[in-house]
Write a protein that holds these residues in place. Structure first.
Motif, short mmCIF file in Angstrom:
data_model
loop_
_atom_site.label_atom_id
_atom_site.label_comp_id
_atom_site.label_asym_id
_atom_site.label_seq_id
_atom_site.Cartn_x
_atom_site.Cartn_y
_atom_site.Cartn_z
N SER A 19 -1.41 2.93 -6.24
CA SER A 19 -1.69 1.50 -6.21
C SER A 19 -0.44 0.68 -6.54
O SER A 19 -0.52 -0.54 -6.65
CB SER A 19 -2.81 1.17 -7.21
N ASP A 20 0.69 1.34 -6.68
CA ASP A 20 1.95 0.68 -7.04
C ASP A 20 2.52 -0.04 -5.81
O ASP A 20 2.86 0.60 -4.81
CB ASP A 20 2.94 1.72 -7.58
N ALA A 21 2.67 -1.36 -5.88
CA ALA A 21 3.12 -2.14 -4.73
C ALA A 21 4.54 -1.79 -4.32
O ALA A 21 4.86 -1.78 -3.12
CB ALA A 21 3.02 -3.63 -5.05
N ALA A 22 5.41 -1.48 -5.30
CA ALA A 22 6.80 -1.14 -4.97
C ALA A 22 6.88 0.16 -4.19
O ALA A 22 7.68 0.29 -3.26
CB ALA A 22 7.62 -1.05 -6.25
N VAL A 23 6.03 1.12 -4.55
CA VAL A 23 6.00 2.39 -3.81
C VAL A 23 5.49 2.14 -2.39
O VAL A 23 6.01 2.71 -1.42
CB VAL A 23 5.12 3.42 -4.55
N HIS A 24 4.48 1.29 -2.25
CA HIS A 24 3.97 0.94 -0.91
C HIS A 24 5.09 0.38 -0.03
O HIS A 24 5.22 0.74 1.15
CB HIS A 24 2.85 -0.10 -1.02
N ASP A 25 5.89 -0.51 -0.58
CA ASP A 25 6.98 -1.11 0.19
C ASP A 25 7.98 -0.05 0.65
O ASP A 25 8.46 -0.07 1.79
CB ASP A 25 7.71 -2.17 -0.66
N GLN A 26 8.31 0.88 -0.24
CA GLN A 26 9.27 1.93 0.10
C GLN A 26 8.74 2.86 1.19
O GLN A 26 9.50 3.38 2.01
CB GLN A 26 9.63 2.74 -1.15
N LEU A 27 7.45 3.07 1.21
CA LEU A 27 6.85 3.95 2.23
C LEU A 27 7.07 3.43 3.65
O LEU A 27 7.08 4.20 4.61
CB LEU A 27 5.35 4.12 1.97
N GLY A 28 7.25 2.12 3.79
CA GLY A 28 7.48 1.55 5.12
C GLY A 28 8.70 2.10 5.80
O GLY A 28 8.79 2.11 7.04
N SER A 29 9.68 2.59 5.03
CA SER A 29 10.90 3.16 5.62
C SER A 29 10.70 4.59 6.11
O SER A 29 11.53 5.12 6.85
CB SER A 29 12.03 3.16 4.57
N ILE A 30 9.59 5.22 5.70
CA ILE A 30 9.37 6.64 6.00
C ILE A 30 8.50 6.85 7.23
O ILE A 30 8.74 7.76 8.03
CB ILE A 30 8.72 7.33 4.77
N TRP A 31 7.47 6.00 7.42
CA TRP A 31 6.45 6.27 8.44
C TRP A 31 7.02 6.52 9.85
O TRP A 31 6.61 7.47 10.52
CB TRP A 31 5.44 5.12 8.51
N PRO A 32 7.97 5.70 10.37
CA PRO A 32 8.43 5.95 11.74
C PRO A 32 9.05 7.34 11.91
O PRO A 32 8.80 8.02 12.91
CB PRO A 32 9.48 4.84 11.97
N TRP A 33 9.85 7.76 10.92
CA TRP A 33 10.48 9.08 11.01
C TRP A 33 9.43 10.19 10.96
O TRP A 33 9.47 11.14 11.75
CB TRP A 33 11.47 9.27 9.85
N LEU A 34 8.50 10.07 10.02
CA LEU A 34 7.49 11.10 9.84
C LEU A 34 6.66 11.30 11.11
O LEU A 34 6.45 12.44 11.56
CB LEU A 34 6.57 10.72 8.67
N VAL A 35 6.22 10.21 11.71
CA VAL A 35 5.35 10.30 12.88
C VAL A 35 6.09 10.86 14.09
O VAL A 35 5.62 11.78 14.77
CB VAL A 35 4.75 8.91 13.20
#
Length: 445
Positions: free
Chosen positions: A344-360
């Motif tokens: 539920s940490d908002a800062a962690v949520h923001d950082q995840l945005g940099s990962i999704w395109p590469w992962l998918v």
């Protein structure tokens, strides 16, 4: 002119593995491979709601603890590579004997790991981390989690010989039962019992102890000699040497990524932990095709059927592509809801945005690469596997390290992972096309 004599069915060349046969081995293996990463995803979600520091501590501890499943994979793959050839040559007892020696190696390696982590958990956490609170949490988690290492490695050796004799159903039940219990135990120990992060470590160790014990009982039921066979064990050590170097290269990559993420920030390290657990889950699930490939290719080459092995490899490639695309679609559909499941940490949520395109986007590539890994491991082409991995990781690491210089953040770290996977794809396709991997015999010369 007399009519031609009908073809003798016994003289017809063996057919390559059917898609049904591949699936019959891959689907139970999928359950085995998915069980632990699913548990780790649950564990990450449970710990993630404790806060950013425990989640980051789990990330650091998990990277260091990652040496155990890595050695377990070496034992599993090395045992399968040797034992499947013996099984294909009609020597089931010889295939199981490879599993006995692999189990002795597993027990020895696991006990050494307990001693090493007991002595060096703190220094290792300090080497990796950049926050005293995170380092302390990681060391505390490690000292408990490592207690399951001998059982984890025994399970790896057990899966190796069972895959070789084309039995993927019993490992499915052994692993599923143990990790289901652990998935229930983790949230109970973390929250109602009040153990916090250490509760997740105890749940992890309990699952591994149950699984390892079940594999030991299965080996005993085979009624083969359980004594140490030094000449056979020495051959396994030689075969495993290339896999160990390959595994160390993977660990260097994982350590580098986690260390750089820690220096980007605690939220970045937490996001990297979530991204890596999703990647490991996808990688191990996709590896189910590789497990089928190891058993089928090893048996074909052990029986002296190189052309059948090559034809099977082509079918396995097709399955790998389709499987990778399927995972892409599923993960892409789940991206909007995944962050909230883990933290539920908002800062962690923001950082995840940099990962999704590469992962998918890397999932179809992974489908092909992991399937063909299984072909080459089944063939015992371990020296090439070692060299390919070292070259690929050396190509991607500069992007990870330069992240600290240019401020690329998690996008730089995951861009490095993408380079590593694409180089690996090119090299493994070149090797498959060459045909040099298809060496026949009960043992690879």
């Amino acid at each position: 002119m007399s009519p031609a004599a009908p073809a003798d069915p016994a003289s017809a060349p063996p057919k390559p593995a059917s898609y049904r046969k591949i699936a019959s081995l891959a689907l139970p293996a999928l359950v085995v491979l998915a069980a632990e990463p699913i548990y780790l995803l649950i564990d990450t979600a449970v710990v993630g709601h404790l806060g950013a520091v425990p989640l980051a501590g789990l990330a650091l501890g998990g990277v260091i603890m990652g040496l155990a499943p890595l050695i377990g994979a070496v034992l599993a793959y090395g045992t399968t590579a040797r034992a499947s050839r013996r099984f294909g040559a009609g020597d089931r007892a010889g295939a199981v004997a490879e599993g006995v020696q692999g189990t002795w190696l597993a027990l020895a390696a696991g006990l050494l790991m307990i001693a090493a982590i007991g002595a060096f958990a703190g220094p290792l956490a300090r080497l990796m981390g950049d926050d005293p609170a995170v380092e302390a949490a990681a060391a505390e988690w490690l000292r408990v989690a490592i207690l399951g290492a001998p059982f984890l490695l025994v399970a790896g050796a057990g899966q190796g010989w069972m895959r070789a004799v084309q039995d993927t159903r019993r490992p499915m039940w052994f692993v599923s039962v143990s990790f289901l219990l652990s998935a229930i135990l983790a949230p109970v120990l973390v929250y109602p019992v009040g153990l916090g992060l250490v509760g997740s470590a105890w749940a992890n160790a309990v699952a591994q102890a149950i699984s390892g014990t079940l594999f030991l009982l299965a080996l005993r039921r085979e009624r083969v000699s359980l004594r140490v066979d030094w000449p056979l064990m020495s051959k396994q050590l030689v075969a495993n040497g290339d896999l160990i170097i390959r595994g160390v290269a993977f660990q260097v990559s994982s350590f580098s990524a986690a260390a750089v993420a820690a220096r980007v920030g605690t939220a970045a390290l937490g996001a990297h932990q979530i991204g890596m657990q999703l990647w490991f889950f996808a990688a191990l699930a996709l590896d189910a095709v590789a497990i089928a490939a190891q058993a089928l290719i090893g048996a074909d080459l052990g029986a002296g059927r190189p052309e059948t092995a090559k034809a099977s490899a082509k079918r396995i490639t097709v399955v790998g592509v389709g499987y990778g695309v399927l995972f892409l679609v599923v993960v892409l559909a789940l991206v909007p809801v995944l962050p909230g499941l883990f933290t539920s940490d908002a800062a962690v949520h923001d950082q995840l945005g940099s990962i999704w395109p590469w992962l998918v986007l890397l999932l179809p590539v992974a489908g092909v690469v992991f399937a063909l890994d299984g072909v080459l491991i089944g063939a015992g082409d371990l020296r090439f596997m070692r060299n390919m991995t070292v070259i690929s990781i050396a190509s991607g690491l500069p992007f990870t390290w330069l992240t600290l210089v240019f401020g690329w953040g998690l996008a730089g770290i995951w861009g490095g992972i993408a380079v590593f996977m694409l180089v690996r794809l090119g090299l493994i396709l070149w090797r498959l096309r060459s045909g040099d991997w298809a060496v026949t015999g009960a043992e690879r010369a």
